[in-house]
Design a protein around this motif. Structure first.
Motif, PDB file in Angstrom:
ATOM      1  N   VAL A 148      52.173  30.306  25.614  1.00  0.00           N
ATOM      2  CA  VAL A 148      51.120  31.318  25.493  1.00  0.00           C
ATOM      3  C   VAL A 148      50.851  31.608  24.020  1.00  0.00           C
ATOM      4  CG1 VAL A 148      50.610  33.767  25.816  1.00  0.00           C
ATOM      5  CG2 VAL A 148      51.406  32.407  27.744  1.00  0.00           C
ATOM      6  N   TYR A 149      51.909  31.742  23.252  1.00  0.00           N
ATOM      7  CA  TYR A 149      51.706  32.208  21.880  1.00  0.00           C
ATOM      8  C   TYR A 149      51.477  31.099  20.859  1.00  0.00           C
ATOM      9  CZ  TYR A 149      52.190  36.940  23.256  1.00  0.00           C
ATOM     10  OH  TYR A 149      51.943  38.147  23.834  1.00  0.00           O
TER      11      TYR A 149
ATOM     12  N   ILE B 200      57.072  29.502  28.923  1.00  0.00           N
ATOM     13  CA  ILE B 200      55.778  30.158  29.140  1.00  0.00           C
ATOM     14  C   ILE B 200      55.377  30.964  27.909  1.00  0.00           C
ATOM     15  CG2 ILE B 200      54.655  32.007  30.448  1.00  0.00           C
ATOM     16  CD1 ILE B 200      56.128  30.911  32.931  1.00  0.00           C
ATOM     17  N   VAL B 201      56.345  31.729  27.413  1.00  0.00           N
ATOM     18  CA  VAL B 201      56.022  32.550  26.243  1.00  0.00           C
ATOM     19  C   VAL B 201      55.636  31.656  25.064  1.00  0.00           C
ATOM     20  CG1 VAL B 201      56.960  34.184  24.572  1.00  0.00           C
ATOM     21  CG2 VAL B 201      57.446  34.470  27.002  1.00  0.00           C
TER      22      VAL B 201
ATOM     23  N   MET C 262      62.154  28.853  31.976  1.00  0.00           N
ATOM     24  CA  MET C 262      60.720  28.924  32.276  1.00  0.00           C
ATOM     25  C   MET C 262      60.070  30.033  31.466  1.00  0.00           C
ATOM     26  SD  MET C 262      59.470  26.834  34.645  1.00  0.00           S
ATOM     27  CE  MET C 262      58.308  27.672  35.697  1.00  0.00           C
ATOM     28  N   VAL C 263      60.761  31.182  31.435  1.00  0.00           N
ATOM     29  CA  VAL C 263      60.219  32.312  30.671  1.00  0.00           C
ATOM     30  C   VAL C 263      60.016  31.886  29.218  1.00  0.00           C
ATOM     31  CG1 VAL C 263      60.733  34.615  29.779  1.00  0.00           C
ATOM     32  CG2 VAL C 263      61.233  34.057  32.172  1.00  0.00           C
TER      33      VAL C 263
ATOM     34  N   LEU D 174      65.085  29.956  35.540  1.00  0.00           N
ATOM     35  CA  LEU D 174      64.130  31.048  35.361  1.00  0.00           C
ATOM     36  C   LEU D 174      64.003  31.426  33.896  1.00  0.00           C
ATOM     37  CD1 LEU D 174      64.915  33.424  38.360  1.00  0.00           C
ATOM     38  CD2 LEU D 174      62.862  32.056  37.981  1.00  0.00           C
ATOM     39  N   LEU D 175      65.173  31.585  33.257  1.00  0.00           N
ATOM     40  CA  LEU D 175      65.119  32.012  31.853  1.00  0.00           C
ATOM     41  C   LEU D 175      64.424  30.962  30.979  1.00  0.00           C
ATOM     42  CD1 LEU D 175      68.628  33.674  31.481  1.00  0.00           C
ATOM     43  CD2 LEU D 175      66.389  34.796  31.570  1.00  0.00           C
TER      44      LEU D 175
ATOM     45  N   ALA E 243      66.598  37.962  35.099  1.00  0.00           N
ATOM     46  CA  ALA E 243      65.791  36.747  34.947  1.00  0.00           C
ATOM     47  C   ALA E 243      64.510  36.853  35.756  1.00  0.00           C
ATOM     48  CB  ALA E 243      66.599  35.532  35.392  1.00  0.00           C
TER      49      ALA E 243
ATOM     50  N   PHE F  16      60.852  36.700  34.395  1.00  0.00           N
ATOM     51  CA  PHE F  16      59.955  35.657  34.875  1.00  0.00           C
ATOM     52  C   PHE F  16      58.653  36.270  35.375  1.00  0.00           C
ATOM     53  CE2 PHE F  16      58.580  32.515  38.107  1.00  0.00           C
ATOM     54  CZ  PHE F  16      58.345  31.484  37.229  1.00  0.00           C
TER      55      PHE F  16
ATOM     56  N   HIS G  71      40.362  20.496  11.748  1.00  0.00           N
ATOM     57  CA  HIS G  71      40.198  19.286  12.547  1.00  0.00           C
ATOM     58  C   HIS G  71      38.823  19.160  13.163  1.00  0.00           C
ATOM     59  CE1 HIS G  71      44.242  18.260  11.861  1.00  0.00           C
ATOM     60  NE2 HIS G  71      44.716  19.325  12.448  1.00  0.00           N
TER      61      HIS G  71
ATOM     62  N   LEU H 270      46.108  20.528  18.705  1.00  0.00           N
ATOM     63  CA  LEU H 270      45.089  19.503  18.899  1.00  0.00           C
ATOM     64  C   LEU H 270      44.444  19.156  17.563  1.00  0.00           C
ATOM     65  CD1 LEU H 270      43.379  20.916  22.077  1.00  0.00           C
ATOM     66  CD2 LEU H 270      45.150  19.181  21.916  1.00  0.00           C
ATOM     67  N   GLU H 271      44.002  17.918  17.458  1.00  0.00           N
ATOM     68  CA  GLU H 271      43.334  17.492  16.231  1.00  0.00           C
ATOM     69  C   GLU H 271      41.947  16.955  16.552  1.00  0.00           C
ATOM     70  OE1 GLU H 271      45.882  14.996  13.949  1.00  0.00           O
ATOM     71  OE2 GLU H 271      47.530  16.420  14.026  1.00  0.00           O
TER      72      GLU H 271
ATOM     73  N   ASP I  25      47.006  36.910  29.327  1.00  0.00           N
ATOM     74  CA  ASP I  25      46.522  36.047  28.263  1.00  0.00           C
ATOM     75  C   ASP I  25      45.279  35.276  28.703  1.00  0.00           C
ATOM     76  OD1 ASP I  25      47.000  34.808  25.603  1.00  0.00           O
ATOM     77  OD2 ASP I  25      47.087  33.003  26.836  1.00  0.00           O
TER      78      ASP I  25
ATOM     79  N   SER J 284      56.653  37.129  32.536  1.00  0.00           N
ATOM     80  CA  SER J 284      55.969  36.010  31.894  1.00  0.00           C
ATOM     81  C   SER J 284      54.742  35.582  32.695  1.00  0.00           C
ATOM     82  CB  SER J 284      56.927  34.837  31.690  1.00  0.00           C
ATOM     83  OG  SER J 284      57.237  34.260  32.935  1.00  0.00           O
TER      84      SER J 284
ATOM     85  N   LEU K 107      69.833  28.342  38.897  1.00  0.00           N
ATOM     86  CA  LEU K 107      68.565  29.022  39.178  1.00  0.00           C
ATOM     87  C   LEU K 107      68.244  30.018  38.076  1.00  0.00           C
ATOM     88  CD1 LEU K 107      66.221  29.631  41.122  1.00  0.00           C
ATOM     89  CD2 LEU K 107      67.653  31.393  42.151  1.00  0.00           C
ATOM     90  N   ILE K 108      69.281  30.795  37.694  1.00  0.00           N
ATOM     91  CA  ILE K 108      69.052  31.799  36.642  1.00  0.00           C
ATOM     92  C   ILE K 108      68.628  31.114  35.346  1.00  0.00           C
ATOM     93  CG2 ILE K 108      70.192  33.527  35.201  1.00  0.00           C
ATOM     94  CD1 ILE K 108      71.949  34.148  37.700  1.00  0.00           C
TER      95      ILE K 108
ATOM     96  N   ILE L  73      73.717  29.948  39.169  1.00  0.00           N
ATOM     97  CA  ILE L  73      73.624  29.936  37.698  1.00  0.00           C
ATOM     98  C   ILE L  73      72.480  29.032  37.246  1.00  0.00           C
ATOM     99  CG2 ILE L  73      74.811  29.244  35.585  1.00  0.00           C
ATOM    100  CD1 ILE L  73      77.428  29.980  37.105  1.00  0.00           C
TER     101      ILE L  73
ATOM    102  N   LEU M  98      76.287  37.966  38.624  1.00  0.00           N
ATOM    103  CA  LEU M  98      75.209  36.983  38.778  1.00  0.00           C
ATOM    104  C   LEU M  98      73.955  37.636  39.336  1.00  0.00           C
ATOM    105  CD1 LEU M  98      77.020  33.792  40.068  1.00  0.00           C
ATOM    106  CD2 LEU M  98      76.079  34.249  37.806  1.00  0.00           C
TER     107      LEU M  98
ATOM    108  N   LEU N 146      52.185  37.938  31.852  1.00  0.00           N
ATOM    109  CA  LEU N 146      51.708  37.580  30.518  1.00  0.00           C
ATOM    110  C   LEU N 146      50.659  36.463  30.582  1.00  0.00           C
ATOM    111  CD1 LEU N 146      52.125  37.806  27.374  1.00  0.00           C
ATOM    112  CD2 LEU N 146      53.709  35.905  27.634  1.00  0.00           C
TER     113      LEU N 146
END
Lengths: 1005, 372
Positions: free
Chosen positions: B153-154, B149-150, B145-146, B142-143, A23, A27, A349, B159-160, A37, A30, B138-139, B136, A16, A33
């Motif tokens: 971002v990408y 976020i990615v 969230m990553v 985090l993952l 993780a 994180f 748009h 929007l219209e 960005d 990110s 928490l992990i 677990i 763990l 990033l």
């Protein structure tokens, strides 16, 4: 003891932990990033690049400036060195002086302290004294003068002491000043030398400071650190170097349906050099705006702070990347280039994509919609002019043109002009008769050229023409009209010289048509007068040119006051053109089956089938013809451009175009045409090129087909027209920034629109445009005058009378000012426009009275004699001394015609007002010349008396002119002269054209 | 060749075909009875829940996406930022389904052999809340969230243009998670599809623990022990929810017309829609007369049909086929199950009625905003 009993754990702690580590790293990655960005904006990269360019330019400027003065700098530095040595020699004196200064400064400090402390005490004493005084004499307000005030004496003593302290302080202060001066004297040489160098270096130092600001290499270490830190993430909220730059424009709003939002332009975040000179050759986005005189700079008419960018160019103002600003490519090449370089794609748009560069001028209209010719926007003006000429507004309502008269001839009396046979062939294919007619082609187009449609077309045409000639006697083209025909050659000469060609051309060859431009349109005010022999009768031509308004009351064609003989000659000339190819075209026949078919179809469309059948059965052939005609005229909208009986109140048939430029692209029906861009301008281009193309592949009944006719516009015209259509928009612009809202502008525009409508610029130059007839006459000096300064020049009353009833003003011109027969409102508007252009505001003006006994008048009289005014000018009925080639207007007319202020300006320098005029400036003697012995004999007493006052002398000439009496309208006399002698100067000069060049324009008087 | 396949997919994607396929396949995939189970094994559907099945499903989906991303029309829909969750769903739903079914089948085999389920092999199968569970979580947090976020971002927010009451987008689509409901609007009146059905779905899901008292399969994966319940749920979830979302997202274009995944969204496409109410069938078509003035008289057949639908089948089943079941769970549970079940079943029934006889509403009282 461990916190957890490890044996109870299902997972191994380390696994763990490892996952947690992974993780966490991810994180953290990110988060990095997001920062990256967030700070990786395109505009920042552009700003960095631009800063480099700026720094490079600054460095070049700095080193050039430095090199320019390097020798001087060496000199100056040497001098400083010298002065320093000198100063060093006086070192002991200087030291002494410094010590002395130090001593006195200390003493001054003490004296000043004493003085200020004592002053504080006095203020307190003063209060006590006054307080005591007020308590003692409160009863009557006067106080008891004999009352002993215990503080009085104390106060007086204190004041005395204060004065002593003050004197003591001043003495020491003097000493300090003396010491300082002594030191200055000692080091004067050194200081001056330094100052000299400083002022020499001032400019260079400015450049240096600028360079240090821009260039990282040239910064001090502290600044380098600051320069990096100010742009770091988070800290950059304070004062970053790289940031979004924007202009907020309150006056131009963006419509978000529920609210009007002010424009926020961020274009300059990347277009960094746009309002700065010196970046003309840099690549985009750093390039300077191509016209800084008109745009962006604070001195220009459109400063960037008030107008921004997207108010004119459109696009997404807040966008700070290439795509989100909604740039639109001008060509497919640049589109491919953009796609490669920026991954360009259109943001569908955004409802107002940027105008591609070829349509930039469409942005001008929202503020300049009332201007006749929008200066600096020739393409837009051309587009608007084409709309006026082609009569688009006949079918498409456009707010700007809502009160304009129909663009094409009145058909009420067409039977007097031509025959049904001709009209049918003309309607079927107008271009076959006149290659450049404005009449568009309705038939044989994309959606009605198949065999079935042909039959229908011909039947429709037959019925329409039949309707136009219904119950009317049509002319007989075959009859002989010799009594209306004069001499063809003479007619040609008159046609070319009397002014017809201000508005008309005669050109049978389509291959030599001039490219469309604002100037070429001046010649197309009226039709290209070819083929009239195949179309109409000499009688009609004769009557028409003698009095156009009789046949067509709304015509713009003026009356040139032709004599019967002149009219016959011109008739003969125009009648001599015929179009044999057109004559040979087979006339169309009526197909009665098709007529029945069309009748039934229209009836079925409108009524229920049984009613339709009942109505149909009651119709005879004449009824059917009439019914189909009315349906067809209503369907094709012929009444949009022509006056047709029975359709006086019909509504225009086309889409309203007032806001067409902002119509969302999805409201345009692209049908099955997929190979054009999905933009409104691509659609407009396609529509104008082939108006019926969007019916392609569609299954449409003949009654529902697209019917916009084909004007056969070329690419240049289409571009201009699309610019105009795009300019019709709903954008909300505050009244305060409108270009045409000031009272003067309103006056000018109103008049200029009439001037444009009636094509005054076909003959005259007005506001630096027009006068194309001079090219045909060949001699600018014998062409209609340039109307510069017209408003300042003529008295409004005279101008009104002249325009109402023109007469011969410029005696040696063959070309005539026509009678336009406008109404008073129109003439007043035109005159007001001329006056507003020259800033003349007074409606009533003083009559210029002349004192004939004054010295100035006598001086003027003498100067006029010396200047030989009478050589060229008429003096009432008195003819000029020289021959007709140099004749100039009648001076007896001046007092009622011209404004005295203008006459003075004119006399001072005629060429300044009318470049190229034949009128010389009268010679005005200078004081020196007049003081020569015997000057009295040469110049006369009156001039000598004015003792060189040139202003007075010019006023004298003016007074002399204003005092001339005599007949004003010499039309009859001049006409008689030329009837007898002919226009020899015009004919002769044709042979010796080159000799005449240096004469330039004969302009006014 | 590829064009023919694409065309084939376009054709079978049409709701009439694809929904029928799904309805036919559902009992074969999740056989609720022995009869279906026979064919389930005969046709080899059970292999779907083994390793090769996972590979098979993965390859099919991947091939479809490859074909989609290389297709000029499909790519526009697949790459729309709004649709990304559904593209992810293409993988996630089969994956989770496979995970569950695979374990369930393993357990079924073990149970058949008389062994205990896999989960019970490890009696110490417990995790401490602290630190293991929380750790677990928490992990995972985090993952995830990553991942978010990615993603954010990408892929920019879709929007219209500013909303304009005079210009609605065509097609106007709800957010992806509501597209199933929006698809129902094609077949039902808005208040049924938008209000009644969602309430039924939530109510029905909440009622499950109280209705389903079967203790088998608790704490371990198993299919066979509760195959009817799983079949009903799977049909409801896959065919009546996930499928409708996919149809709403990928197959509905301008004017809410159907478009195959490899087809151009041509706004000009027109489909004939002339739907007829049941009352019109009765009065106008069958009896050749106008509709009666009285609303209830006009719609009486609809009311009769609806009432019969909800009353007669449960009653008959309780007496015959489901007699034992009825006695076992009692009348309250039985009628609840029947009510929700029939309501659920009414969706496919209505869909088929629309497709086959253009039936618009069974009860059509627009005067009272009451249409079924």
């Amino acid at each position: 003891m461990p916190f957890v009993n490890t044996e109870e754990r299902y997972y191994k702690g380390n696994t763990l932990n490892k996952w947690f580590a992974i993780a966490s790293v991810l994180f953290f990655g990110s988060i990095v990033l997001t920062f990256w960005d967030d700070n990786n904006d395109d505009f920042k990269n552009y700003q960095k690049e631009f800063r480099k360019i700026e720094a490079k330019i600054a460095e070049e400027k700095h080193s050039t400036a430095l090199a320019g003065i390097s020798e001087q700098v060496e000199d100056y530095e040497a001098k400083i060195e010298e002065a320093k040595t000198e100063l060093d020699q006086k070192n002991s004196d200087l030291e002494k002086a410094n010590k002395r200064l130090e001593k006195y400064e200390g003493k001054y400090y003490q004296a000043n302290m004493d003085y200020l402390a004592h002053k504080g005490e006095i203020d307190a004493l003063k209060y006590r004294l006054e307080n005591n005084r007020s308590h003692a004499g409160h009863s009557d307000g006067h106080g008891d003068e004999h009352h002993e005030n215990p503080f009085q004496e104390q106060y007086d003593t204190a004041i005395e002491k204060l004065n002593e302290l003050r004197v003591a302080r001043e003495i020491i202060e003097n000493e300090v000043k003396l010491s300082e001066k002594h030191i200055d004297d000692l080091s004067l040489g050194f200081i001056t030398a330094n100052k000299n160098l400083e002022s020499l270096m001032a400019d260079v130092n400015l450049l240096r400071t600028n360079l240090e600001k821009l260039s990282f290499e040239h910064m001090s270490t502290a600044n380098k650190v600051a320069d990096v830190i100010r742009d770091l993430p988070i800290i950059d909220f304070l004062d970053p170097y790289y940031k979004v730059k924007q202009v907020v424009v309150d006056e131009i709003k963006y419509n978000v349906n529920f609210a009007q939002v002010q424009t926020v332009d961020r274009c300059m975040s990347c277009h960094l050099g746009i309002d700065k000179k010196g970046f003309e050759d840099q690549p985009q986005p750093y390039t300077t705006h191509p016209d800084l005189e008109l745009y962006l700079t604070s001195a220009s008419a459109h400063p960037i702070e008030r107008f921004g960018c997207t108010g004119c160019h459109a696009g997404r103002a807040r966008g700070t990347t290439f795509n989100t600003a909604v740039h639109m490519p001008n060509t497919s090449e640049s589109q491919i280039e953009w796609e490669d370089e920026f991954g360009w794609k259109q943001m569908h748009h955004w409802l107002k994509p940027m105008l591609p560069t070829r349509y930039s001028e469409a942005g001008c209209f929202k503020c300049h919609s009332n201007e006749a010719n929008i200066k600096g926007a020739d393409k837009l003006t051309l587009g608007l002019s084409l709309i006026e000429k082609a009569g688009c507004y006949g079918c498409h309502t456009i707010e700007k043109y809502k009160d304009r008269r129909k663009s094409a001839p009145d058909l009420t009396r067409i039977n007097e002009k031509t025959t049904q046979d001709w009209t049918r062939k003309w309607v079927k294919d107008p271009k076959s008769f006149r290659h450049n007619t404005w009449m568009p082609s309705f038939f044989n187009q994309e959606n009605n050229s198949d065999h079935d449609s042909q039959l229908r077309n011909e039947t429709e045409i037959y019925s329409i023409v039949n309707y136009l000639f219904k119950e009317k006697q049509e002319v007989d083209l075959e009859k002989s009209y010799s009594n209306y025909l004069g001499d063809i050659e003479e007619g040609k000469k008159i046609f070319e010289s009397v002014g017809c060609m201000g508005c008309h051309t005669v050109n049978e060859d389509p291959d030599i048509e001039e490219e469309t431009s604002l100037t070429s349109l001046l010649k197309k005010q009226g039709p290209n007068l070819i083929g009239l022999g195949s179309k109409t009768t000499p009688e009609w031509i004769y009557k028409w040119i003698k009095n156009p308004k009789e046949y067509w009351p709304e015509t713009k064609m003026p009356d040139l006051r032709l004599s019967d003989k002149e009219a016959k000659n011109i008739t003969a000339y125009l009648y001599s053109f015929s179009n044999s190819e057109f004559e040979e075209i087979q006339d169309l026949k009526l197909d009665s089956d098709e007529l029945n078919n069309i009748t039934q179809r229209w009836l079925n469309k409108k009524y229920s089938l049984d009613v339709a059948e009942a109505k149909y059965s009651k119709m005879n052939d004449v009824d059917k013809l009439d019914f189909v005609a009315k349906k067809s005229i209503a369907y094709y909208g012929c009444f949009g451009c022509h006056i047709i009986e029975g359709f006086e109140d019909a509504k225009p048939i086309g889409t309203e175009l007032t806001y067409e430029g902002t119509k969302p692209v999805e409201k345009l029906d692209f049908g099955y045409i997929h190979d054009i861009d999905h933009t409104n301008y691509a659609w407009f281009e396609q529509k104008l090129e082939n108006p019926r193309i969007f019916d392609r592949h569609k299954e449409v009944s003949p009654e529902d087909k697209l019917k916009m006719p084909n004007f056969e516009f070329n690419q240049l015209e289409i571009e201009a027209l699309v610019t105009a259509i795009l300019s019709f928009n709903e954008d909300v612009v505050d009244h305060s920034i409108l270009g045409d809202a000031s009272p003067e502008a309103i006056l000018v525009n109103e008049g200029m629109n009439l001037i444009k409508e009636y094509n005054c610029q076909g003959c005259h130059i007005i506001e630096d445009f027009g006068g194309q007839i001079a090219d045909i006459i060949g001699k600018p000096e014998y062409s209609p005058p340039n109307l510069n300064t017209q408003g300042a020049k003529t008295q409004p009353k005279w101008l009104y009378d002249f325009l109402k009833k023109p007469f011969i003003l410029r005696p040696n011109l063959k070309v005539r000012m026509p009678s336009f027969n406008l109404i008073d409102e129109q003439w007043n508007a035109i005159i007001a426009a001329f006056r507003a252009m020259d800033g003349e505001v007074n409606t009533f003006e003083n009559v210029h009275n002349v004192n004939k006994k004054s010295t100035t008048y006598h001086a003027g009289d003498k100067l006029a004699e010396l200047g030989a005014c009478e050589n060229c000018h008429f003096m009432g009925k008195k003819f000029p001394k020289q021959d007709a080639s140099t004749w100039a207007p009648n001076l007896a007319m001046t007092k009622s015609r011209l404004r005295p202020e203008w006459v003075v300006d004119w006399l001072r320098d005629p060429a300044k007002i009318m470049p190229g005029t034949k009128m010389p400036a009268p010679f005005i003697p200078t004081e020196d010349l007049l003081s020569i012995e015997g000057a009295v004999n040469d110049w006369g007493r009156a001039i000598i008396e004015l003792s060189g006052d040139q202003e007075a002398m010019i006023n004298g000439i003016r007074d002399w002119i204003f005092a001339i009496d005599g007949k004003e309208d010499l039309s009859k006399e001049i006409k008689n002269y030329f009837d007898k002698n002919g226009y020899l100067h015009l004919e002769a000069s044709e042979d010796e054209e080159e000799d005449d060049d240096d004469w330039g324009d004969d302009e006014d008087w | 060749m590829i064009d023919i396949i694409k065309h084939f997919i376009n054709v079978i994607s049409n709701p009439t075909i694809s929904f029928t396929l799904l309805t036919v396949l559902a009992p074969l995939l999740f056989p609720p009875t022995d009869w279906f189970e026979k064919y389930h094994f005969k046709f080899g559907f059970n292999r779907l829940w083994k390793k090769e099945g996972a590979y098979f499903m993965f390859s099919c989906i991947t091939l479809f996406l490859i074909a989609g991303y290389t297709d000029e029309f499909a790519i526009k829909i697949l790459t729309k930022p709004d649709n990304i969750p559904i593209v992810l769903m293409f993988y996630l739903i089969p994956l989770t389904l496979w995970l569950a079914m695979n374990q369930a089948y393993n357990n079924d085999e073990r149970l058949a052999r008389g062994e205990a389920p896999l989960e019970q092999n490890d009696p110490k199968d417990k995790v401490l809340v602290w630190p293991d569970l929380v750790y677990i979580e928490l992990i995972c947090l985090l993952l995830f969230m990553v991942f978010l976020i990615v993603w954010s971002v990408y892929i920019g927010a879709p929007l219209e243009e500013p909303a304009n009451p005079a210009a609605t987008p065509n097609p106007s689509k709800a957010p992806w998670y509501f597209l199933g409901l929006q698809e129902m609007l094609v077949y039902f009146d808005p208040w049924i599809a938008g209000i009644i059905f969602p309430i039924f779905i939530m109510g029905g899901l909440m009622a499950i623990p109280y209705i389903d008292t079967n203790k088998k399969g608790q704490g371990y994966y198993s299919f066979k022990e509760r195959r009817i319940a799983i079949f009903i749920f799977m049909y409801g979830w896959l065919a009546l929810w996930v499928y409708l979302i996919i149809v709403g997202t990928f197959f509905r274009g301008p004017n809410w017309n159907f478009y195959g995944p490899f087809e151009l969204w041509d706004a000009h496409k027109v489909e004939a829609l002339s739907n007829v109410n049941l009352s019109e069938y009765l009065w106008v078509k069958a009896w050749n007369q106008g509709l009666p003035e009285n609303i209830l008289a006009r719609e009486f057949l609809g009311f009769v049909v609806v009432i019969l639908y909800f009353v007669v089948p449960p009653a008959i089943l309780a007496k015959t086929y489901l007699k034992e079941f009825y006695l076992k769970i009692g009348s309250t549970r039985y009628s609840t199950i029947m009510f929700f079940g029939l309501a659920m079943l009414s969706l496919p029934i209505k869909m088929y009625l629309r497709w086959t006889i253009n039936l618009k509403y069974i009860i059509a009282i627009p005067e009272w905003f009451f249409n079924i």
